[in-house]
Design an enzyme around this catalytic site. Structure first.
Site, PDB file in Angstrom:
ATOM      1  N   ALA B 120       0.861  -1.177   0.000  1.00 20.76           N
ATOM      2  CA  ALA B 120       0.000   0.000   0.000  1.00 20.76           C
ATOM      3  C   ALA B 120       0.902   1.233   0.000  1.00 20.76           C
ATOM      4  CB  ALA B 120      -0.920  -0.023   1.223  1.00 20.76           C
ATOM      5  N   LEU B 121       1.227   1.687  -1.235  1.00 17.22           N
ATOM      6  CA  LEU B 121       2.143   2.820  -1.383  1.00 17.22           C
ATOM      7  C   LEU B 121       1.417   4.029  -1.982  1.00 17.22           C
ATOM      8  CD1 LEU B 121       5.207   1.025  -3.094  1.00 17.22           C
ATOM      9  CD2 LEU B 121       4.702   1.125  -0.670  1.00 17.22           C
ATOM     10  N   ARG B 266      -7.389 -18.571 -41.054  1.00 21.36           N
ATOM     11  CA  ARG B 266      -8.154 -17.544 -41.763  1.00 21.36           C
ATOM     12  C   ARG B 266      -7.601 -17.392 -43.183  1.00 21.36           C
ATOM     13  NH1 ARG B 266     -12.914 -14.683 -41.823  1.00 21.36           N
ATOM     14  NH2 ARG B 266     -12.593 -12.638 -42.777  1.00 21.36           N
ATOM     15  N   GLN B 277       2.641 -11.487 -47.027  1.00 22.22           N
ATOM     16  CA  GLN B 277       3.789 -10.809 -46.395  1.00 22.22           C
ATOM     17  C   GLN B 277       3.364  -9.771 -45.359  1.00 22.22           C
ATOM     18  OE1 GLN B 277       6.477  -9.369 -49.396  1.00 22.22           O
ATOM     19  NE2 GLN B 277       7.534 -11.320 -49.473  1.00 22.22           N
ATOM     20  N   GLU B 361       3.724  -0.242 -11.316  1.00 21.57           N
ATOM     21  CA  GLU B 361       5.070  -0.558 -10.795  1.00 21.57           C
ATOM     22  C   GLU B 361       6.117   0.403 -11.370  1.00 21.57           C
ATOM     23  OE1 GLU B 361       4.407  -3.294  -8.792  1.00 21.57           O
ATOM     24  OE2 GLU B 361       6.322  -3.080  -7.786  1.00 21.57           O
ATOM     25  N   GLU B 365       7.796   5.795 -18.514  1.00 24.78           N
ATOM     26  CA  GLU B 365       8.555   7.049 -18.631  1.00 24.78           C
ATOM     27  C   GLU B 365       9.617   7.071 -17.518  1.00 24.78           C
ATOM     28  OE1 GLU B 365       5.219   6.753 -18.861  1.00 24.78           O
ATOM     29  OE2 GLU B 365       5.193   7.162 -21.017  1.00 24.78           O
TER      30      GLU B 365
END
Lengths: 249, 381
Positions: B120-121, B266, B277, B361, B365
């Site tokens: 719990a941060l 498919r 390709q 977590e 960035e």
């Protein structure tokens, strides 16, 4: 009462098996291996008999290359008490395995031997029957229910016509069918505990058994590829095709 | 642990995933229903004690083996790993920094899954800038009295114990010296205010927790010393990032496998789309990302297990693997075409789950900044 359970290391049932280019067998290099599913049912049944207070000790046995130890560790993690590997690099055929198991039965004196009805690699369905014959013990193959009490086993068998229930005097050989039980999950704590259980390593010579193959494999080929099916517009056209093209009705 | 044992563990979990998780995951996810039965099975498997030392009833697995388990489970249903990941980071904080008495009191109960919880941060107005937290603990005799709010807490509703980061000295300079971690077991003054609704990561309870004059015994102060909480929290984040990276590997792999399978059945213009390709380019990139992500996770886990500093390695793994999950999942949606947008296929779930790993977590960035700072520190001019 001691139970002996035989387990075989086979190509995992999820693996798409490929034939070797030279036709001498199937590819086993870098292929996932695991315990024959019918043998897993055999171990589970032995563990349930132990939990019910019928069996007091379960000995898991295997024959084959050193890596079969991993299969035995799985049996130990499911609940077997100790394990024996008869180590050999030779190609093992059902009769040789039955002879090894006979020697192990003479060494261990179990009252009950449980094996998978067949292994999913060669589908031979012979080892249990051969073992019973070599030992001169009664056998109950394709078991879907096993009850052990008062020195006898009552086994329900899956036969062509339905179910058959037979009584056997112990010691006896039982081979398992798919519906006997659903094996439990091997839990991580039990995998750790299995590391500490005893795993004895023997050689076929020590048991006085000659494991030389009696049968020669001439050639292994892929099954013929299935042709694509056809769509029929209605039941009438289907009946017409079955009658005139396939000629099955 | 040798390879054979690791294989045995992964095989055992794989069987469970195929038999009991895969057939039920989509329905539970749709209903955002907590997977009670799977949690009981995970308890039996020993997963709540996976990385807890054996002397306290855990399995003592290395983070390398653990990361493989996390990736394997995430490949089927990523949410499940959240139920024990955060729990094990809390346990790791106790195992690394707790007093002997704390280890004996908490770790066996954590390992069995009898007591579950997490970290719990985060607070409503601070996450990345962890030192700005405002939850306060004031010492009163043998207790600390806690007031504040925590949010995005995994297992907040179903869990009962949390590694709670608070300020014991809000005036401290630098700020982290005023931060302390407690083991907070639910009781009077500790309540769940709401379950948070999310884009993905369904099934697991992410919650807001409110502390109002909540009393924690002083003996639950991790390590017994105030002012070390930031260090304890950061120490757990390396392992946390390896875990989140492993989840990314799992989701990226799942997207790849589904895409490969679908592209072979498919057909367009008379041949399976895997022979075009345009699709092959996508599959080639997806497969390479999976492999690179896996290797980065293995490398970070190896460094962690060797006791080396690994914030840079864990940051790289977390950054790359989570982006791989996001990129692979959108590519899988594209390869599936209209079906990819349908809830009848799993790829839309991967696409909704993947951003969690980019944000949680430590945002990606922030990871790049951590990587750069370490890179500069390790290569002085």
């Amino acid at each position: 009462m001691k139970a002996l359970v035989a387990v075989k290391r086979v190509i995992d049932y999820n693996v798409k098996v490929r034939v070797k280019a030279d036709g001498t067998g199937v590819e086993t290099a870098n292929v996932k291996m695991s315990m024959n599913p019918f043998d897993e049912i055999a171990v589970e049944e032995a563990v349930r008999l132990k939990e019910a207070g019928v069996v007091t000790e379960i000995v898991a046995v295997s024959a084959g290359v050193q890596a079969c130890q991993e299969t035995l560790r799985t049996a130990l993690a499911i609940g077997a008490d100790r394990a024996i590997l008869v180590e050999t690099d030779a190609e093992l055929q059902p009769l040789a395995v039955a002879k090894l198991l006979k020697a192990l039965c003479e060494k261990e004196s179990p009252q009950l031997v449980i094996l998978g009805k067949q292994a999913i690699d060669d589908d031979a369905n012979q080892t249990g029957q051969m073992l019973a014959a070599l030992l001169g013990w009664p056998q109950a193959t394709f078991a879907s229910k096993v009850k052990v009490e008062d020195g006898k086993a009552t086994v329900t068998r899956e036969v062509d016509g339905g179910l058959e229930t037979i009584a056997l005097k112990l010691p006896a050989v039982v081979t398992t069918d798919l519906r006997l039980n659903e094996p439990r999950y091997v839990t991580l704590p039990n995998i750790m505990k299995a590391k500490k259980k005893s795993l004895e390593n023997l050689k076929p010579d020590a048991l006085g058994v000659d494991v030389k193959p009696r049968l020669a494999t001439l050639k292994v080929v892929e099954p013929p590829k299935r042709k694509a099916g056809v769509k029929v517009p209605d039941a009438k056209a289907l009946v017409e095709k079955l009658r005139n093209e396939a000629k099955v009705i | 642990m040798n390879t054979a044992e690791e294989t045995q563990i992964l095989d055992a979990i794989g069987k469970w995933l195929e038999r009991d998780v895969r057939p039920k995951a989509r329905e539970l996810e749709k209903k955002d229903e907590y997977p009670e039965q799977m949690v009981e099975q995970m308890k039996a498997f020993g997963l709540f004690g996976a990385t807890i030392p054996q002397e306290y009833g855990g399995l003592g697995l290395s983070s390398a083996t653990y990361a493989k388990i996390v990736a394997q489970i995430s490949e089927v249903w990523m949410s499940l790993t959240g139920i024990f990941n955060s729990h094990l980071i809390m346990a790791a904080a106790v195992a690394r920094y707790g007093t002997r008495a704390q280890k004996e009191k908490f770790l066996p109960r954590f390992a069995s899954g009898e007591v579950r919880g997490g970290l719990a941060l985060t607070e409503p107005d601070c996450g990345t800038d962890l030192q700005a937290i405002r939850t306060r603990a004031v010492k009163q005799g043998g207790h600390y009295v806690v007031n504040g709010t925590k949010t995005w807490i995994s297992n907040g509703i179903k869990g009962s114990c949390f590694a709670l980061l608070v300020k014991t000295d809000p005036e401290a300079k630098p700020r982290h010296k005023g931060m302390t971690m407690f083991l907070a077991e639910k009781g009077p003054g500790f309540r769940v205010s709401k379950k948070l609704e999310k884009l993905g990561y369904k099934g697991i309870d992410s919650a807001e927790l409110i502390f109002e004059d909540f009393r924690i015994p002083a003996e639950n102060l991790v390590g017994g010393e105030e002012g070390k909480g930031f260090h304890h929290a950061i120490g757990g984040l390396e392992l946390g990032r390896i875990n989140v990276a492993a989840r990314g590997v799992g989701v990226a792999n799942a997207a790849l496998k589904d895409a490969v399978a679908y592209s072979q059945v498919r057909k367009t213009f008379g041949k399976p789309i895997c022979e075009h390709q345009a699709i092959q380019l996508k599959l080639g990139e997806m497969a390479t990302r999976c492999e690179a992500a896996r290797l980065l996770v293995e490398n970070a886990a190896r460094a962690y297990d060797a006791g080396e500093r690994c914030d840079m390695e864990a940051g790289m793994a977390k950054y790359f693997a989570s982006e791989a999950a996001l990129e692979n999942s959108i590519e899988a949606v594209r390869i599936h075409g209209g079906y990819g947008y349908s809830t009848e296929f799993n790829v839309e779930r991967y696409y909704r789950d993947a951003p969690l790993m980019c944000i949680g977590e430590g945002t990606n960035e922030m990871q790049r900044i951590i990587i750069a700072r370490q890179l500069i520190a390790r290569n002085p001019a």
